[in-house]
Design a protein around this motif. Structure first.
Motif, PDB file in Angstrom:
ATOM      1  N   ALA A  75      23.524 -24.469  25.668  1.00 49.48           N
ATOM      2  CA  ALA A  75      22.473 -25.477  25.861  1.00 49.48           C
ATOM      3  C   ALA A  75      23.014 -26.778  26.446  1.00 49.48           C
ATOM      4  N   VAL A  76      24.147 -27.253  25.934  1.00 50.78           N
ATOM      5  CA  VAL A  76      24.662 -28.555  26.382  1.00 50.78           C
ATOM      6  C   VAL A  76      24.991 -28.560  27.881  1.00 50.78           C
ATOM      7  N   PRO A  77      25.729 -27.571  28.426  1.00 48.90           N
ATOM      8  CA  PRO A  77      25.952 -27.569  29.889  1.00 48.90           C
ATOM      9  C   PRO A  77      24.655 -27.457  30.679  1.00 48.90           C
ATOM     10  N   ALA A  78      23.677 -26.690  30.158  1.00 49.26           N
ATOM     11  CA  ALA A  78      22.398 -26.565  30.864  1.00 49.26           C
ATOM     12  C   ALA A  78      21.679 -27.911  30.917  1.00 49.26           C
ATOM     13  N   ILE A  79      21.682 -28.627  29.789  1.00 51.04           N
ATOM     14  CA  ILE A  79      21.053 -29.951  29.769  1.00 51.04           C
ATOM     15  C   ILE A  79      21.783 -30.899  30.708  1.00 51.04           C
ATOM     16  N   ALA A  80      23.108 -30.860  30.693  1.00 53.57           N
ATOM     17  CA  ALA A  80      23.902 -31.720  31.574  1.00 53.57           C
ATOM     18  C   ALA A  80      23.589 -31.417  33.046  1.00 53.57           C
ATOM     19  N   GLY A  81      23.484 -30.126  33.397  1.00 53.41           N
ATOM     20  CA  GLY A  81      23.152 -29.756  34.768  1.00 53.41           C
ATOM     21  C   GLY A  81      21.783 -30.259  35.181  1.00 53.41           C
ATOM     22  N   ALA A  82      20.797 -30.147  34.256  1.00 51.45           N
ATOM     23  CA  ALA A  82      19.451 -30.631  34.555  1.00 51.45           C
ATOM     24  C   ALA A  82      19.434 -32.146  34.730  1.00 51.45           C
ATOM     25  N   VAL A  83      20.222 -32.842  33.892  1.00 50.20           N
ATOM     26  CA  VAL A  83      20.298 -34.305  34.012  1.00 50.20           C
ATOM     27  C   VAL A  83      20.912 -34.704  35.346  1.00 50.20           C
ATOM     28  N   VAL A  84      21.970 -34.023  35.759  1.00 49.99           N
ATOM     29  CA  VAL A  84      22.626 -34.335  37.045  1.00 49.99           C
ATOM     30  C   VAL A  84      21.654 -34.135  38.200  1.00 49.99           C
ATOM     31  N   MET A  85      20.926 -33.007  38.202  1.00 43.96           N
ATOM     32  CA  MET A  85      19.975 -32.749  39.287  1.00 43.96           C
ATOM     33  C   MET A  85      18.844 -33.777  39.287  1.00 43.96           C
ATOM     34  N   THR A  86      18.407 -34.175  38.086  1.00 44.72           N
ATOM     35  CA  THR A  86      17.349 -35.174  37.997  1.00 44.72           C
ATOM     36  C   THR A  86      17.833 -36.530  38.498  1.00 44.72           C
ATOM     37  N   LEU A  87      19.086 -36.887  38.174  1.00 52.47           N
ATOM     38  CA  LEU A  87      19.653 -38.144  38.671  1.00 52.47           C
ATOM     39  C   LEU A  87      19.755 -38.141  40.191  1.00 52.47           C
ATOM     40  N   ILE A  88      20.169 -37.002  40.749  1.00 50.61           N
ATOM     41  CA  ILE A  88      20.245 -36.901  42.213  1.00 50.61           C
ATOM     42  C   ILE A  88      18.861 -37.101  42.820  1.00 50.61           C
ATOM     43  N   MET A  89      17.838 -36.505  42.185  1.00 51.00           N
ATOM     44  CA  MET A  89      16.471 -36.670  42.684  1.00 51.00           C
ATOM     45  C   MET A  89      16.043 -38.124  42.616  1.00 51.00           C
ATOM     46  N   GLY A  90      16.408 -38.806  41.510  1.00 58.68           N
ATOM     47  CA  GLY A  90      16.023 -40.197  41.365  1.00 58.68           C
ATOM     48  C   GLY A  90      16.738 -41.131  42.331  1.00 58.68           C
ATOM     49  N   LEU A  91      17.944 -40.775  42.725  1.00 55.58           N
ATOM     50  CA  LEU A  91      18.737 -41.630  43.615  1.00 55.58           C
ATOM     51  C   LEU A  91      18.575 -41.268  45.086  1.00 55.58           C
ATOM     52  N   THR A  92      17.884 -40.161  45.363  1.00 57.78           N
ATOM     53  CA  THR A  92      17.699 -39.702  46.743  1.00 57.78           C
ATOM     54  C   THR A  92      16.251 -39.916  47.152  1.00 57.78           C
ATOM     55  N   ARG A  93      16.048 -40.478  48.301  1.00 56.96           N
ATOM     56  CA  ARG A  93      14.677 -40.695  48.784  1.00 56.96           C
ATOM     57  C   ARG A  93      14.001 -39.349  49.018  1.00 56.96           C
ATOM     58  N   GLN A  94      12.869 -39.141  48.349  1.00 54.36           N
ATOM     59  CA  GLN A  94      12.139 -37.885  48.467  1.00 54.36           C
ATOM     60  C   GLN A  94      11.097 -37.974  49.586  1.00 54.36           C
ATOM     61  N   VAL A  95      11.018 -36.924  50.397  1.00 59.85           N
ATOM     62  CA  VAL A  95      10.070 -36.903  51.507  1.00 59.85           C
ATOM     63  C   VAL A  95       8.680 -36.540  50.996  1.00 59.85           C
ATOM     64  N   GLY A  96       7.683 -36.733  51.840  1.00 57.90           N
ATOM     65  CA  GLY A  96       6.305 -36.465  51.457  1.00 57.90           C
ATOM     66  C   GLY A  96       6.006 -34.979  51.319  1.00 57.90           C
ATOM     67  N   GLU A  97       4.813 -34.718  50.820  1.00 55.57           N
ATOM     68  CA  GLU A  97       4.418 -33.341  50.523  1.00 55.57           C
ATOM     69  C   GLU A  97       4.427 -32.448  51.756  1.00 55.57           C
ATOM     70  N   LYS A  98       4.001 -33.000  52.906  1.00 53.59           N
ATOM     71  CA  LYS A  98       3.902 -32.156  54.099  1.00 53.59           C
ATOM     72  C   LYS A  98       5.131 -32.257  55.009  1.00 53.59           C
ATOM     73  N   SER A  99       6.182 -32.940  54.528  1.00 53.59           N
ATOM     74  CA  SER A  99       7.398 -33.096  55.328  1.00 53.59           C
ATOM     75  C   SER A  99       8.462 -32.090  54.897  1.00 53.59           C
ATOM     76  N   ALA A 100       9.289 -31.688  55.835  1.00 48.91           N
ATOM     77  CA  ALA A 100      10.398 -30.779  55.530  1.00 48.91           C
ATOM     78  C   ALA A 100      11.571 -31.565  54.951  1.00 48.91           C
ATOM     79  N   PRO A 101      12.394 -30.932  54.104  1.00 54.78           N
ATOM     80  CA  PRO A 101      13.574 -31.631  53.557  1.00 54.78           C
ATOM     81  C   PRO A 101      14.488 -32.114  54.678  1.00 54.78           C
ATOM     82  N   LEU A 102      15.202 -33.200  54.410  1.00 55.12           N
ATOM     83  CA  LEU A 102      16.086 -33.787  55.409  1.00 55.12           C
ATOM     84  C   LEU A 102      17.521 -33.296  55.281  1.00 55.12           C
ATOM     85  N   ASP A 103      17.801 -32.486  54.257  1.00 60.12           N
ATOM     86  CA  ASP A 103      19.168 -31.997  54.043  1.00 60.12           C
ATOM     87  C   ASP A 103      19.134 -30.494  53.797  1.00 60.12           C
ATOM     88  N   PRO A 104      20.237 -29.792  54.003  1.00 56.49           N
ATOM     89  CA  PRO A 104      20.251 -28.327  53.880  1.00 56.49           C
ATOM     90  C   PRO A 104      19.913 -27.814  52.481  1.00 56.49           C
TER      91      PRO A 104
END
Length: 435
Positions: A75-104
């Motif tokens: 559980a602990v590594p899974a929670i840590a992984g989810a937190v890391v991905m969520t932090l990346i989402m919070g620190l990365t500008r997210q594109v709009g609903e109808k836009s394609a991702p800007l990174d691979p």
């Protein structure tokens, strides 16, 4: 590694493996299309997922890995992984609903990124397995822990699968015309079970602001323009070495010649008039108070250099409107006094709402104060900014999220479980102290 009993190394390896697998899926398949999980597909997937978790629980005695899922080392590594991905989402500008991702890896559209999805599926599976295990070994002392795990599972599973059924539409409503249709992010038309008729649009504006510009039209100073706010008739102030006095203030005004012309014209014709050819007439006749559409605040101003006895400049200053051009006061050969466009402090729409089941409701909708009707939340989004306070068009955002009540139930379970565990732990601590 991978020798029983598993440790945190194996838990971390699983999380890293899921991220790598997700990255390969992202490269091969592209972002996940959540529209594939629209009703009834999402409830079917949820039922299959719960059934798989039950089967895994029944096989715990035969497979050590399934028992490992309910340990802190998984559980602990899974929670840590989810937190890391969520932090990346919070620190990365997210594109709009109808836009394609800007990174691979689609980190700029994280909710459709396979690494993010696989980590959250793994975490949801762990939470679900723990909830099933606690339910099958139910005891009074762990009922609040069970509620917390059930609540978290509901939030994770229903919050993601239910997002496919969420609708976010724009509705353009003209005054006096009921509208039943909305547009999605791709401009597809959707007929709705509710209709809105705009009765009246209104704006409360901040007080007028005066500033000085040069001949190129740039405000001074360029980096941070200095402004004077006019809150009343007779106001005085100093602006970049000029003494400013408001000798007359008309909140709703029009050039006198234009007022006479518009008053005798049909509205459709009057709305096309501009002041390009009436500038000299304004200077002679000034501005008059009126309630005609297109009127704006007009200020008659006296401006004089504070450091000399030069002749004062007098004249009208307005920000203009869709009916007439702005009016500036020349201060000298290189500078003019102008009024900035008025900023809205609050804007709202008075509407009549209709539903297909016969409901008729009158309401006022404003920013951050939506109307809730038949499962839809209706927000004031925009208006005709060119017409400003005289707009006869309101733009609403309509949001329907049928799974939201289920997510709220999950949050309620989480809250009850957390409070229950807190008070249970406090009670046990007091008993130990007394003993």
């Amino acid at each position: 590694m991978w020798n029983k009993p598993y440790s945190f190394k194996e838990g971390i390896s699983i999380v890293v493996g899921l991220m790598v697998t997700g990255a390969m899926l992202q490269m091969a398949m592209g972002p996940l299309d959540w529209n594939l999980f629209m009703w009834p597909a999402n409830i079917i997937v949820l039922a299959i997922f719960v059934l798989i978790l039950i089967i895994l629980h029944l096989l715990r005695g035969r497979c050590y890995f399934f028992r490992f899922m309910t340990t802190g080392r998984a559980a602990v590594p899974a929670i840590a992984g989810a937190v890391v991905m969520t932090l990346i989402m919070g620190l990365t500008r997210q594109v709009g609903e109808k836009s394609a991702p800007l990174d691979p890896l689609a980190f700029t559209k994280m909710l459709e990124s396979w690494p993010f999805i696989l980590i959250y599926v793994w975490l949801t599976a762990i939470v679900g397995e723990e909830a099933i295990m606690q339910a099958t070994h139910l005891a009074r002392r762990n009922i609040f822990t069970l509620l917390s795990h059930i609540g978290l599972f509901i939030v994770l599973a229903c919050g993601s699968l239910g997002s496919a059924d969420m609708q976010r539409l724009k509705m353009y409503c003209e005054q006096g015309k009921p509208e039943w249709r909305g547009l999605d992010a791709w401009n597809n038309v959707h007929e709705l079970p509710i209709a809105l008729e705009l009765e009246k649009f209104s704006i409360d504006e901040y007080p007028p602001k005066l500033m000085i510009i040069d001949n190129s039209g740039k405000p001074i100073p360029y980096d941070k323009p200095e402004v004077m706010e006019v809150d009343k008739d007779g106001a005085t102030g100093r602006l970049l070495g000029w003494d400013i006095k408001i000798e007359r203030k008309i909140d709703n005004a029009m050039p006198a010649p234009l007022t006479k012309m518009i008053g005798s014209m049909p509205e459709e014709m009057a709305s096309r008039i501009r002041m390009d050819s009436l500038g000299q007439a304004i200077n002679r006749s000034g501005y008059v108070a009126t309630s005609l559409p297109g009127s704006e605040c007009a200020l008659y101003i006296k401006a004089q250099r504070a450091d000399c006895n030069a002749k004062a400049s007098r004249g009208w200053v307005t920000c203009g409107s869709y009916q007439f051009k702005y009016q500036a006061l020349a201060l000298d050969a290189t500078h003019q006094l102008v009024m900035a466009s008025r900023e809205p402090q609050r804007y709202a729409s008075q509407v009549t709402a209709y539903t297909k089941d016969g409901k008729v409701l009158k309401a006022e909708i404003e920013v951050n104060k939506p109307l809730t009707l038949n499962g839809w939340k209706i927000y004031q989004l925009s208006y005709n900014e060119q017409m400003g306070k005289w707009s006869t068009l309101s733009v609403f955002e309509l949001v329907s999220d049928p799974w939201l009540p289920v997510v709220y139930i999950g949050i309620l379970f989480l809250a009850i479980g957390a409070l229950g565990m807190f008070f249970t732990a406090s009670g046990a601590s007091k008993k130990d102290t007394n003993a």
